[in-house]
Design an enzyme around this catalytic site. Structure first.
Site, mmCIF file in Angstrom:
data_model
loop_
_atom_site.group_PDB
_atom_site.id
_atom_site.type_symbol
_atom_site.label_atom_id
_atom_site.label_comp_id
_atom_site.label_asym_id
_atom_site.label_seq_id
_atom_site.Cartn_x
_atom_site.Cartn_y
_atom_site.Cartn_z
ATOM 1 N N LYS A 18 21.612 26.969 30.675
ATOM 2 C CA LYS A 18 21.549 25.632 30.528
ATOM 3 C C LYS A 18 20.456 25.270 31.707
ATOM 4 O O LYS A 18 19.910 25.985 32.485
ATOM 5 C CB LYS A 18 22.534 24.801 31.299
ATOM 6 C CG LYS A 18 23.231 24.924 32.504
ATOM 7 C CD LYS A 18 22.610 24.317 33.860
ATOM 8 C CE LYS A 18 23.053 24.647 34.997
ATOM 9 N NZ LYS A 18 22.166 24.103 36.013
ATOM 10 N N PRO A 103 19.505 35.040 33.203
ATOM 11 C CA PRO A 103 19.077 35.582 34.667
ATOM 12 C C PRO A 103 20.123 35.100 35.771
ATOM 13 O O PRO A 103 21.049 33.958 35.517
ATOM 14 C CB PRO A 103 17.909 34.782 35.178
ATOM 15 C CG PRO A 103 17.142 34.350 33.730
ATOM 16 C CD PRO A 103 18.432 34.241 32.953
ATOM 17 N N VAL A 104 20.550 35.930 36.744
ATOM 18 C CA VAL A 104 21.546 35.848 37.635
ATOM 19 C C VAL A 104 21.049 35.145 38.635
ATOM 20 O O VAL A 104 20.104 35.282 39.510
ATOM 21 C CB VAL A 104 22.056 37.256 38.224
ATOM 22 C CG1 VAL A 104 23.021 37.085 39.272
ATOM 23 C CG2 VAL A 104 22.774 37.933 37.050
ATOM 24 N N GLY A 107 20.187 29.179 38.791
ATOM 25 C CA GLY A 107 20.032 27.910 38.618
ATOM 26 C C GLY A 107 20.183 27.637 37.018
ATOM 27 O O GLY A 107 19.947 26.585 36.653
ATOM 28 N N MET A 108 20.710 28.606 36.220
ATOM 29 C CA MET A 108 20.810 28.466 34.936
ATOM 30 C C MET A 108 22.160 28.669 34.304
ATOM 31 O O MET A 108 22.363 28.789 33.003
ATOM 32 C CB MET A 108 20.012 29.303 34.070
ATOM 33 C CG MET A 108 18.316 29.314 34.594
ATOM 34 S SD MET A 108 17.178 30.213 33.474
ATOM 35 C CE MET A 108 17.396 29.281 32.113
ATOM 36 N N GLY A 110 24.364 31.039 34.568
ATOM 37 C CA GLY A 110 24.886 32.523 34.059
ATOM 38 C C GLY A 110 26.168 32.682 34.125
ATOM 39 O O GLY A 110 26.907 33.176 33.461
ATOM 40 N N GLY A 111 26.783 32.553 35.461
ATOM 41 C CA GLY A 111 28.073 33.001 35.864
ATOM 42 C C GLY A 111 29.018 31.815 34.972
ATOM 43 O O GLY A 111 30.291 32.582 34.708
ATOM 44 N N SER A 112 28.586 30.764 35.221
ATOM 45 C CA SER A 112 29.393 29.641 34.365
ATOM 46 C C SER A 112 29.495 29.893 32.851
ATOM 47 O O SER A 112 30.760 30.085 32.174
ATOM 48 C CB SER A 112 29.067 28.269 34.414
ATOM 49 O OG SER A 112 28.902 28.104 35.842
ATOM 50 N N ASP A 145 29.864 23.748 36.373
ATOM 51 C CA ASP A 145 29.296 23.916 35.096
ATOM 52 C C ASP A 145 29.885 24.509 33.722
ATOM 53 O O ASP A 145 29.398 24.897 32.707
ATOM 54 C CB ASP A 145 27.916 24.676 35.410
ATOM 55 C CG ASP A 145 26.750 23.894 36.342
ATOM 56 O OD1 ASP A 145 26.948 22.813 36.359
ATOM 57 O OD2 ASP A 145 26.131 24.995 36.907
HETATM 58 O O1 C5P Z 1 31.238 24.156 40.971
HETATM 59 P P1 C5P Z 1 30.410 25.306 41.485
HETATM 60 O O2 C5P Z 1 31.068 26.587 41.760
HETATM 61 O O3 C5P Z 1 29.067 25.736 40.564
HETATM 62 O O4 C5P Z 1 29.452 25.087 42.776
HETATM 63 C C1 C5P Z 1 28.921 25.613 43.603
HETATM 64 C C2 C5P Z 1 28.636 24.812 44.824
HETATM 65 O O5 C5P Z 1 27.725 23.827 44.759
HETATM 66 C C3 C5P Z 1 29.882 24.000 45.380
HETATM 67 O O6 C5P Z 1 30.643 24.919 46.323
HETATM 68 C C4 C5P Z 1 29.304 23.022 46.170
HETATM 69 O O7 C5P Z 1 28.551 23.617 47.349
HETATM 70 C C5 C5P Z 1 27.874 22.635 45.424
HETATM 71 N N1 C5P Z 1 28.083 21.600 44.422
HETATM 72 C C6 C5P Z 1 28.314 20.632 44.979
HETATM 73 N N2 C5P Z 1 28.365 19.463 44.153
HETATM 74 C C7 C5P Z 1 28.467 19.435 42.738
HETATM 75 C C8 C5P Z 1 28.669 20.766 42.294
HETATM 76 C C9 C5P Z 1 28.388 21.967 43.095
HETATM 77 O O8 C5P Z 1 28.178 20.050 46.184
HETATM 78 N N3 C5P Z 1 28.845 18.408 41.943
#
Ligand code: C5P
Length: 333
Positions: A18, A103-104, A107-108, A110-112, A145
């Site tokens: 994404k 890519p790992v 910011g895209m 990939g893990g999600s 995500d």
């Molecule tokens: O949900 P996810 O694991 O992708 O989020 C990774 C980190 O990004 C969270 O631990 C948090 O620090 C930050 N985050 C946030 N607010 C969001 C989404 C992510 O602060 N709405």
């Protein structure tokens, strides 16, 4: 004619990356996440997540990024499979194989994507046939995500990014992604965003009219102008070299450029495939990007592409599909 149920041996889900077309970051919530108003677009870079019954839980990662991904129980795909197994009362270990093209730590998402793929593939393999809502709820437990990786297309995300509403937009957009060899940690980028705020009183985020108008018109020039990301100043503050990447892209014909999610990838919107090739060459030849990927969006979310048998093939569509959702010809360069 009567049919005979054949047990599934291996199920593969294909899941897109994404880009956030708009990412408005609101106040920090008591749970440590931030209120978001974001517009996601799924783009035609995919991971394939395959699951098959095994003696014990295991995971194999293939592809150029394999060495960057943990191949153990901490992998988000493994956590997703175990979460679904626990919810559904399944006691059948699986081996997960991920063919990675996203890519790992870029910011895209990939893990999600891998988590969404594992949920969908295991759901099919085990014959759980979870409802769309049930899978979305499990997805949200795994990461902000992950629900969007299931849904795909173009969608508004609120809450912490996990509450989705599809956006009925027009147009297909051509993207060039400038990858980076520097790392950015998502929590650190959010923390830097908080630090850089001029005021402690951050308003609730709301989507911009300019973004919705651009998506309704399907006009790439308007969309290019409307791209915005509240995390971008934070990403640039932590990695100032990304400024040069953005400048090089804009100087070489991009309609708009933006840090993708929490970075460090920079996403450029261009007119068409030919411009995407020109920009990819300019970004690599100038030395500002070690690698570049090209893709179009929007594409559909997670779907089953191979299964021996089963009543359903994908998250919201019929099964036994093959091939990428995006147009042919846009590959990494
Ligand atoms: O949900 P996810 O694991 O992708 O989020 C990774 C980190 O990004 C969270 O631990 C948090 O620090 C930050 N985050 C946030 N607010 C969001 C989404 C992510 O602060 N709405």
């Amino acid at each position: 004619m009567s049919s005979v149920a054949v047990p599934l041996q291996c199920v593969t889900a294909r899941v897109p990356a994404k880009v956030n077309l708009e990412l408005m970051v609101g106040p920090l919530r008591p749970d440590g996440f931030h209120h978001l108003a974001t517009v996601f677009q799924a783009v035609g870079l995919h991971d394939d997540v395959s699951v098959e019954p095994a003696e014990e839980w295991g995971i194999t990662i293939n592809g150029p990024y394999a060495h960057l991904v943990p191949a153990d129980g901490s992998n988000l795909a493994m956590r997703a499979a175990r979460l679904l197994a626990g919810e559904a009362g399944i006691d059948v270990p699986v081996h997960i194989t991920i063919d990675k093209d996203i890519p790992v730590a870029a910011g895209m998402a990939g893990g999600s994507a891998d988590a969404a793929g594992a949920l969908l593939a295991c759901d099919g393999l085990w014959g759980v046939w979870s409802s769309k809502t049930a899978l979305e709820e499990l997805a949200a437990q795994l990461g902000s995500d992950v629900p969007f990786a299931l849904l795909g297309g173009t969608a508004m995300g609120s809450g912490r990014g996990d509450q989705l509403a599809p956006v009925l937009g027009r147009g297909r957009y051509t993207w060039v992604f400038a990858l980076s060899d520097v790392g950015l940690s998502t929590p650190e980028v959010y923390a830097e965003c908080d630090r850089l705020r001029p005021s402690r009183r951050v308003p609730e985020p709301t989507p911009s009219a300019a973004m919705m108008t651009a998506l309704r018109s399907g006009d790439a020039v308007s969309l290019g102008r409307a791209l915005s990301n509240d995390l971008q100043p934070a990403a640039l503050s932590l990695q100032p070299r990304l400024e040069e990447v953005l400048r090089t892209g804009m100087d070489n014909g991009a309609l708009g450029g933006i840090v993708s999610g929490s970075g460090p990838t920079v996403a450029f919107l261009v007119d068409d495939t030919e411009r995407s090739l020109d920009l990819a060459v300019a970004l690599t030849a100038s030395g500002v990007a070690p690698a570049v990927k090209r893709a179009v969006g929007p594409v559909r979310g997670a779907r089953i592409i191979t299964a021996a048998s089963g009543p359903r093939g994908s998250f919201g569509s019929t099964g036994h599909e093959t091939g990428h959702a995006g147009p042919a010809g846009l590959r990494s360069s």
